[in-house]
Design a protein around this motif. Structure first.
Motif, PDB file in Angstrom:
ATOM      1  N   TYR A 165      -3.773  11.825  56.481  1.00  0.00           N
ATOM      2  CA  TYR A 165      -3.996  10.378  56.355  1.00  0.00           C
ATOM      3  C   TYR A 165      -2.741   9.671  55.859  1.00  0.00           C
ATOM      4  N   SER A 166      -2.146  10.194  54.773  1.00  0.00           N
ATOM      5  CA  SER A 166      -0.980   9.502  54.224  1.00  0.00           C
ATOM      6  C   SER A 166       0.034  10.503  53.686  1.00  0.00           C
ATOM      7  N   THR A 186      -7.195  14.235  46.411  1.00  0.00           N
ATOM      8  CA  THR A 186      -8.547  14.277  46.992  1.00  0.00           C
ATOM      9  C   THR A 186      -8.757  13.100  47.937  1.00  0.00           C
ATOM     10  N   GLY A 187      -8.254  11.909  47.558  1.00  0.00           N
ATOM     11  CA  GLY A 187      -8.406  10.751  48.444  1.00  0.00           C
ATOM     12  C   GLY A 187      -7.746  11.021  49.789  1.00  0.00           C
ATOM     13  N   ASN A 188      -6.546  11.555  49.728  1.00  0.00           N
ATOM     14  CA  ASN A 188      -5.808  11.838  50.951  1.00  0.00           C
ATOM     15  C   ASN A 188      -6.557  12.829  51.844  1.00  0.00           C
ATOM     16  N   ARG A 225     -12.303  11.903  57.166  1.00  0.00           N
ATOM     17  CA  ARG A 225     -13.267  10.857  57.494  1.00  0.00           C
ATOM     18  C   ARG A 225     -13.485  10.763  59.010  1.00  0.00           C
ATOM     19  N   LEU A 282      -9.846  13.606  51.772  1.00  0.00           N
ATOM     20  CA  LEU A 282     -11.137  13.086  52.242  1.00  0.00           C
ATOM     21  C   LEU A 282     -10.929  12.028  53.327  1.00  0.00           C
ATOM     22  N   LEU A 283      -9.879  11.197  53.191  1.00  0.00           N
ATOM     23  CA  LEU A 283      -9.617  10.201  54.227  1.00  0.00           C
ATOM     24  C   LEU A 283      -9.134  10.859  55.515  1.00  0.00           C
ATOM     25  N   THR A 284      -8.477  12.008  55.388  1.00  0.00           N
ATOM     26  CA  THR A 284      -8.096  12.748  56.589  1.00  0.00           C
ATOM     27  C   THR A 284      -9.344  13.287  57.293  1.00  0.00           C
ATOM     28  N   TRP A 310     -16.683  14.753  60.615  1.00  0.00           N
ATOM     29  CA  TRP A 310     -17.732  15.599  60.037  1.00  0.00           C
ATOM     30  C   TRP A 310     -18.321  16.552  61.041  1.00  0.00           C
TER      31      TRP A 310
END
Lengths: 194, 466
Positions: free
Chosen positions: B232-233, B284-286, B292, B288-290, B295
């Motif tokens: 993601y980032s 964790t944000g990175n 998203r 989980l956004l990857t 699933w």
């Protein structure tokens, strides 16, 4: 920044140097400085016998369940007075511990001065404290048909005593108990003056 | 990548695959041994008279369990993955394979001699995670240095222009652990309270600068690779790298709150423990956004559910660590079983699940041998439910212990309060150990077993962001 970090030398050396500085200031220097802490008033080196008992304590991993740090908290006062930096001048390796599956032992020599109690408890903790989860340290004792003159016989309570034999202490058991009995917090000066 | 270089790579990867397999097999053997010991230990709480010979006693086996899982299992498993990731993301075969094999030998010599000496009662003074005597620890430091030579050599010889973010974390892990290992293993300057200061620094950094960096680095490769989409980032990954590096080394003293260590030293550790939320949220944000929107792909993958649970436990365990560091909560939780629950949330829920996710995700691609899907599913659910039960049981039991002490109850009351939760922990531990047996079966299928798809298409090597 990204372009610089694409250079392998920068990528390896940069973080290495930063961490080395942090390790120096957060690990090595505090370690070296605090190692020079002088003994508190009344804090004495261990006797040779107690020191060997301390080695047994370390060897058997007693400090995984018993701490030797009394915190300045109300719930810890049952174990003694709050520990001070000067208490640990002769305590290498340090045995502060991280878990209390059993009680703190900083002041056990004052709280439980009976060596007979310690011997029975080490041989079979549940013979004295029924809910105890402490392991039995039978290998610190010997079973004999008859005790010799110089033997210290352990009066193990009925029901826990081996049949047709007496339990006598080994040298390790005597050293360990000598160490436990030596764990007495020196009174702080203000209290000593009183 | 040209056709010729792709073919050359295809040939040279045989050595990489052999190394990756060997590291995974070795790690699995240590996982089984060390967690069998852990299982025995968990049953000694309800049955303290069980297996009470000196060589099977609690005090000697506990460090065998912790050091075996840390240095025999997790370090070796993640190093195997890290070497494979370094080679793949650099577009070449692993450089300096002799060093890599040497490293595997040294890890095993250290773990074997460490286990034997600890069982004989020879240790470095009950200091958690550095119980091995210094000459055993030096074999481990040697293994870390040998691994570093091979990995740094690989990244230095890369065909890609950029150094992928995974390699920042991975190379960092080996640099930091070399410094850390030397700082901790040199005995002569550490006495009494000074040794306590070094111990706080060491035990926290062994987790934070070694396992966390390795697990994050390998996840930054495996997650985008398995999802077949870019991370993601990149910037969040870099933020996480620098903040982990600056904050982590400062927080070790929070293991000795209310001890005679200087009060400001403890306060500093608490402040930076709160600061740790920055890299934890970034990581964790990175991840989980990857994930998203992916699933469906995660659900159908063998490996991605492990990485998903690993990321969740990274968040839960780290957040818990920050909260635990606050003095108000340490008065209750410090020195109780709560801490043991926390260490399993992080070392098992996070680190071990990431290692499994990376192995299930990357090893079958390398060896072209698939694990059994039923065994993998059972492994996933038994390990996930087992560790969650484990952590919950000790969190509740530990809290009860702390409350009993605060109320001024007799000490034995805290033992009685925690006893049923220690039994629940042993149940969770049994599920975890059964999951390890299934993992071992799968490792056999992914390495030794005869390939069932030898005609499958050759693997395409490329960088993770492809």
């Amino acid at each position: 920044m990204n372009r610089g970090m694409n250079n392998i030398v920068v990528l390896v050396a940069g973080p290495f140097i930063i961490y080395a500085i942090l390790a120096l200031f957060m690990g090595a220097i505090p370690g070296a400085v605090l190692s020079k802490t002088s003994p508190g008033p009344g804090v004495m080196p261990f006797s040779p016998q107690a020191q060997r008992g301390r080695d047994v304590y370390v060897s058997e991993g007693c400090s995984y369940c018993h701490t030797q740090q009394v915190r300045p908290l109300k719930q810890d006062l049952v174990f003694g007075r709050p520990s001070t930096a000067g208490d640990y001048a002769y305590s290498t390796p340090q045995l502060l511990g991280s878990e209390r599956n059993g009680p703190d032992l900083s002041n056990i020599g004052s709280r439980q001065p009976s060596d007979v109690w310690q011997y029975i408890h080490l041989y079979e903790p549940r013979s004295l404290v029924s809910m105890s989860i402490m392991p039995p340290y039978r290998w610190l004792f010997q079973l004999k048909a008859h005790a010799d003159v110089n033997d210290i016989v352990v009066p193990v309570p009925p029901g826990y005593a081996p049949k047709g034999a007496v339990v006598v202490t080994t040298q390790e058991a005597r050293e360990l108990v000598a160490y436990l009995k030596s764990l007495k917090q020196a009174p702080l000066t203000s209290r000593a003056k009183r | 990548m040209t056709v010729t270089s792709a073919r050359r790579l295809e040939q040279s990867t045989a050595g990489d695959i052999k190394l990756f397999s060997a590291f995974t097999i070795s790690a699995t053997v240590w996982l089984l041994l060390a967690t069998a010991v852990g299982l025995l230990l968990s049953f000694k709480f309800p049955y303290p008279d069980f297996a009470s010979s000196p060589y099977l006693s609690f005090g000697r086996l506990r460090p065998i369990h912790t050091n075996g899982t840390f240095y025999g299992f997790a370090s070796v498993a993640l190093t195997g993955v890290a070497m494979y990731v370094a080679a793949r993301s650099s577009g070449i075969s692993l450089w300096g394979k002799t060093y890599a094999w040497g490293a595997l030998w040294c890890y095993n010599i250290a773990a074997t001699m460490g286990t034997i000496t600890l069982d004989l009662g020879i240790n470095n003074g009950d200091q958690e995670y550095r119980e091995w005597v210094w000459w055993v620890a030096l074999f481990f430091v040697g293994a870390v240095i040998l691994s570093a030579i091979s990995i740094i050599g690989t990244v230095a010889n890369r065909t890609e222009r950029d150094i992928y973010i995974s390699n920042w974390y991975i190379i960092g892990a080996y640099s930091f652990t070399t410094i850390l290992g030397v700082t901790a293993a040199i005995p002569f300057y550490q006495r009494g309270l000074g040794q306590v200061a070094v111990q706080g620094f060491y035990m926290h950094n062994a987790v934070g600068m070694w396992f966390t960096f390795l697990a994050l680095g390998t996840t930054y490769y495996a997650l985008p690779k398995l999802l077949n989409r870019p991370i993601y980032s990149y910037a969040l990954g870099i933020l996480g790298f620098w903040t982990n590096l600056i904050f982590y080394p400062i927080i070790g003293a929070h293991h000795f709150e209310f001890s005679p260590l200087p009060w400001w030293f403890q306060t500093l550790a608490i402040v930076f423990s709160v600061g740790m939320l920055v890299p934890v949220f970034a990581g964790t944000g990175n991840f989980l956004l990857t994930m998203r929107g992916g699933w469906e792909r995660i659900r159908r993958s063998v490996a991605l559910p492990f990485i998903f649970v690993g990321v969740l436990y990274y968040f839960v365990g780290s957040f818990q660590g920050t909260v635990e560091a606050l003095r108000s909560l340490q008065t209750i939780w410090h020195l109780t079983s709560y801490t043991v629950g926390h260490s399993h949330a992080t070392m098992y829920g996070f680190i071990t699940f990431i290692a499994w996710g990376c192995i299930y995700g990357l090893l079958p691609k390398a060896t072209r041998k698939q694990p059994n899907s039923l065994a993998t599913g059972l492994h996933f659910w038994m390990a996930s439910i087992g560790v969650t039960l484990y952590v919950l049981a000790l969190s509740v039991g530990g809290t009860l212990q702390g409350i009993d002490w605060a109320q001024g109850d007799p000490f034995i009351a805290s033992v009685e309060s925690a006893a049923p939760y220690w039994v629940a922990r042993a149940v969770g531990g049994t599920m975890m150990f059964c999951a390890h047996l299934l993992f071992a079966y799968n490792v056999y299928l992914m390495t030794f077993a005869r390939s069932r798809e030898s005609e499958a298409a050759p693997i395409v090597a490329g960088k993770a962001t492809a």
